[in-house]
Design an enzyme around this catalytic site. Structure first.
Site, PDB file in Angstrom:
ATOM      1  N   PRO A 140      19.200  26.093 -58.233  1.00  0.00           N
ATOM      2  CA  PRO A 140      18.111  26.598 -57.383  1.00  0.00           C
ATOM      3  C   PRO A 140      17.086  27.504 -58.061  1.00  0.00           C
ATOM      4  O   PRO A 140      16.971  28.687 -57.752  1.00  0.00           O
ATOM      5  CB  PRO A 140      18.868  27.330 -56.279  1.00  0.00           C
ATOM      6  CG  PRO A 140      20.111  27.817 -56.946  1.00  0.00           C
ATOM      7  CD  PRO A 140      20.483  26.734 -57.926  1.00  0.00           C
ATOM      8  N   CYS A 141      16.293  26.931 -58.941  1.00  0.00           N
ATOM      9  CA  CYS A 141      15.261  27.702 -59.638  1.00  0.00           C
ATOM     10  C   CYS A 141      14.165  28.165 -58.678  1.00  0.00           C
ATOM     11  O   CYS A 141      13.475  29.145 -58.964  1.00  0.00           O
ATOM     12  CB  CYS A 141      14.681  26.902 -60.791  1.00  0.00           C
ATOM     13  SG  CYS A 141      14.071  25.271 -60.329  1.00  0.00           S
TER      14      CYS A 141
END
Length: 179
Positions: A140-141
């Site tokens: 989850p950047c």
């Protein structure tokens, strides 16, 4: 040098547009974020690795597709998929593993990640590693923002980042924090 493992990929229509996922024998190694055309998704996946891929809807790719669709529909918060992060450097893999620890609907700063991978002096390098993440959404950047509560960058473009943060309910928190 021996033959490299084969990459397989699936291209599909999601609630947000065309997407793609690729895998090796070890796990998922690439995700193409939603795009307007199948061709754009295919090109995105091809840019992510020097290894070509074959279109093949394996059980793992179908499971990944289902989990991504559930996430985009707002019914899934956590992914249960094997990942192949071997395409990154040792530092990038350390950053990506740290991103996996950022819970759904939570935001962290590049400095927060840097503190966990070597120290505050690594904030810029962390930004580069986050931008090189081959598995956006699953790694989850999009949950990483600048220290000043601005969005920072996103490989899929800021409109997609805003949409992902809105889905998780964090964009409103971020905007309140800036006022």
């Amino acid at each position: 040098m021996g033959k490299r493992e084969e990459r397989r990929a699936i291209l599909f229509q999601s609630p947000w547009g065309w997407m793609g996922i690729s895998e090796t024998d070890k796990g998922l190694d690439g995700i193409a974020l939603p795009k307007k055309s199948k061709r754009a998704v295919e090109a995105s996946l091809r840019r992510q690795s020097t290894e070509p891929f074959v279109s093949e809807a394996t059980a793992r790719l179908k499971a990944a597709q289902q989990q991504l669709i559930e996430y985009l529909e707002g019914t899934r918060q956590k992914f249960e998929l094997p990942l192949d992060l071997s395409g990154g450097t040792a530092f990038q893999r350390k950053v990506w593993r740290t991103l996996l620890n950022v819970p759904y609907a939570r935001l962290r700063s590049y400095q927060w990640v840097a503190a966990r991978v070597g120290g505050p002096q690594y904030a810029r390098a962390v930004g580069n590693a986050v931008g090189a993440n081959p598995l956006p959404i699953v790694v989850p950047c999009h949950r990483i923002v600048a220290q000043d509560a601005s969005l920072g960058g996103f490989s899929g473009g800021l409109p997609t980042k805003r949409r992902l943060l809105t889905l998780e309910g964090t964009l409103a928190q971020l905007q309140r924090g800036r006022t």
